[in-house]
Design a protein around this motif. Structure first.
Motif, short mmCIF file in Angstrom:
data_model
loop_
_atom_site.label_atom_id
_atom_site.label_comp_id
_atom_site.label_asym_id
_atom_site.label_seq_id
_atom_site.Cartn_x
_atom_site.Cartn_y
_atom_site.Cartn_z
N ARG A 12 -0.09 -8.22 8.95
CA ARG A 12 -0.59 -6.92 9.29
C ARG A 12 -1.14 -6.76 10.54
O ARG A 12 -1.01 -6.14 11.53
N ASP A 59 4.88 -5.46 1.38
CA ASP A 59 3.86 -6.78 1.30
C ASP A 59 4.37 -8.13 1.41
O ASP A 59 3.93 -9.10 2.15
N LYS A 60 5.48 -8.16 0.28
CA LYS A 60 5.84 -9.57 0.20
C LYS A 60 7.03 -10.15 1.14
O LYS A 60 7.27 -11.27 0.98
N THR A 85 1.47 -0.55 10.67
CA THR A 85 0.69 -0.83 9.36
C THR A 85 1.65 -0.64 8.05
O THR A 85 1.69 -1.45 7.24
N PRO A 93 4.45 -6.87 6.73
CA PRO A 93 4.08 -7.44 5.64
C PRO A 93 2.75 -7.67 5.37
O PRO A 93 1.97 -8.00 6.76
N LYS A 94 2.06 -7.89 4.40
CA LYS A 94 0.76 -7.84 4.29
C LYS A 94 -0.19 -9.01 5.17
O LYS A 94 -1.06 -8.87 5.82
N LYS A 95 0.41 -10.12 5.04
CA LYS A 95 0.04 -11.31 5.67
C LYS A 95 -0.15 -11.43 7.02
O LYS A 95 -0.75 -12.30 7.84
N SER A 123 5.36 -0.44 -1.15
CA SER A 123 4.41 -1.00 -0.67
C SER A 123 4.13 -2.28 -1.03
O SER A 123 4.07 -3.32 -0.27
N GLU A 124 4.50 -2.79 -2.36
CA GLU A 124 4.20 -4.05 -2.93
C GLU A 124 5.46 -4.73 -2.55
O GLU A 124 5.33 -5.87 -2.25
N GLN A 140 -5.90 -0.24 7.68
CA GLN A 140 -5.63 -0.59 6.38
C GLN A 140 -6.71 -0.46 5.39
O GLN A 140 -6.54 -0.56 4.28
#
Length: 456
Positions: free
Chosen positions: A143, A11-12, A135, A139-141, A7-8, A370
């Motif tokens: 989502r 996210d990036k 989801t 990527p986190k930014k 997940s990390e 989320q």
């Protein structure tokens, strides 16, 4: 052996071809989903004329489908978390496509209603799992934005249904509109190839080779192999064992889960009530059927715009602020519609209503997806949508009763405006950190906000 926190890593990442592939697959399915749901509002006047049924009886058709969607969401969510989201998405797509097509051969209201219910089972299972898989890989930014873009396809399906009905009904009848629902079946081999399986499923089944293949598409420079050790950083022992639904109420999630359910109830009440009855309401207000269908197109175009803009704003300012603002605007807009403004203002207000009602629901889906950890994400979204479907089930029949009572235009639109305020209040009670409650302390002429541990 490397330990990869999946997940990390995701996210990036930057948006790439793999993300686009998933997004396009999900958009196509959700367009078909939206077409299936919104076409009913376009063909209801024709059904009422052919079968000589009342508005209440016609409203039940939508309620049957929504009741099936509620059951489908509640059943297929936990199944997807255990057996894979890709399988459930494809199976559910086949279900709603087949039974939408066959409902075009129905010669009685009963036969049509039964097939709408079965199609609803598939519709209910596919939507939340599409949200969950977007989801999971986004990527986190980006989502909220990607979920909103994907889900805007639902409103686009409504646009296609309305435009299609404007051409097909006068020339071929309402059945031709329904038969187009079989289109997804043609594309099933392509969807099977393009959609990835859930990351949580790979870890659950210890399928390291498949996990590595997918992650090498997410991160082309990662060089992941079956020899690496993969973990989802948010996974915990308490969340990964037992019946997934129980986890929605653990670790201080009780209040937030209930608030989400109430908010979904209200949002879906407005969304499905408007999409089902807007053409008939406007026809009753003196507009021709062609113009009434144009209003439905405008509503869904507004929903697309509201979803995409809402998703971008949510990524920048936070989902809660956007949702509360949209719902307040939705209340004001629906109230203004009840006073029959000029034609230009009417189209503007209907577009804003679509953006702040259906658009709100789309942002809400991203918001809730989320909130829950990955291993119960499908369950969390499915149960919020499943319970929320009760609002969607009630709305078409309730509004049919209002139409049969020949009440004023003001009453009809207030029936949709009031739930917006109730949903806004529910989101206001959600707390990002459920383990603490705010305590406002007055000290002389100013207020200080502190936090105290929530009592169990």
């Amino acid at each position: 052996m490397r330990t990869i926190r999946v997940s990390e890593m995701i996210d990036k990442q930057k948006f790439n071809r793999f993300h686009l592939q998933i997004l396009l697959s999900c958009i196509f399915i959700i367009i078909c989903d939206g077409y299936d749901m919104f076409m009913l509002g376009a063909i209801l006047p024709s059904l009422m004329t052919e079968w000589k049924i009342t508005a209440v009886e016609a409203g039940l058709f939508s309620s049957y489908a929504l009741f099936g969607m509620m059951i489908g969401a509640l059943v297929f969510g936990p199944i997807a978390d255990k057996f894979g989201r890709k399988k459930v998405i494809l199976i559910c797509t086949v279900i709603f496509s087949i039974f939408t097509f066959t409902s075009g051969f129905a010669d009685t209201p009963t036969s049509f209603g039964i097939q709408r219910f079965i199609a609803g089972l598939g519709l209910g299972g596919v939507m939340p799992n599409l949200i969950a898989i977007i989801t999971e890989y986004a990527p986190k930014k980006l989502r909220s934005t990607l979920v909103a873009i994907m889900f805007s396809g639902h409103a686009l399906g409504g646009v296609v249904a309305s435009l299609g009905a404007m051409y097909l009904i006068p020339n071929f009848g309402w059945r031709a509109v329904v038969w187009l629902g079989a289109l997804p079946l043609i594309f099933m081999p392509i969807l099977y190839k393009m959609l990835p399986e859930s990351l949580n499923y790979f870890i659950l089944k210890n399928q390291k080779s498949q996990m590595a293949d997918v992650l090498n598409q997410v991160d082309v420079n990662g060089k992941y192999t079956a020899n690496d050790h993969y973990v989802l950083h948010e996974k915990s022992k308490n969340d990964s064992t037992g019946f997934p639904v129980k986890q929605l109420f653990k670790k201080g999630r009780i209040v937030s889960t209930i608030m989400f359910w109430v908010a979904f109830f209200m949002c879906l009440f407005v969304m499905y009530g408007l999409s089902t009855w807007l053409p008939k309401i406007m026809e009753g207000a003196g507009y021709e059927l062609g113009s009434s269908l144009t209003f439905l197109v405008t509503l869904n175009l507004g929903a697309i715009f509201g979803a995409i803009v809402g998703g971008k704003l949510a990524d920048r300012f936070g989902s809660k602020v956007v949702l509360i603002s949209f719902l307040v605007i939705g209340f004001a807009t629906l109230t203004m519609l009840s006073y029959k403004p000029s034609m230009i203002m009417l189209y503007v207000l209907i577009a804003i209503a679509g953006g702040t009602t259906t658009g709100t629901q789309i942002v809400t889906n991203a918001y809730v997806s989320q909130f829950y950890p990955n291993e119960i994400r499908s369950t969390g979204v499915d149960w919020a949508l499943g319970v929320g479907r009760i609002g969607g089930i009630i709305a078409p029949t309730f509004c049919g009763v209002l139409l049969d009572m020949k009440l004023s235009l003001q009453v009809n639109f207030l029936a949709f405006a009031i739930p917006c305020i109730i949903a806004q209040l529910r989101f206001g009670l959600y707390r990002k950190n459920p383990a603490i409650w705010p305590l406002v302390v007055r000290k002389r002429n100013w207020f200080r906000i502190t936090f105290i541990p929530r009592l169990s």
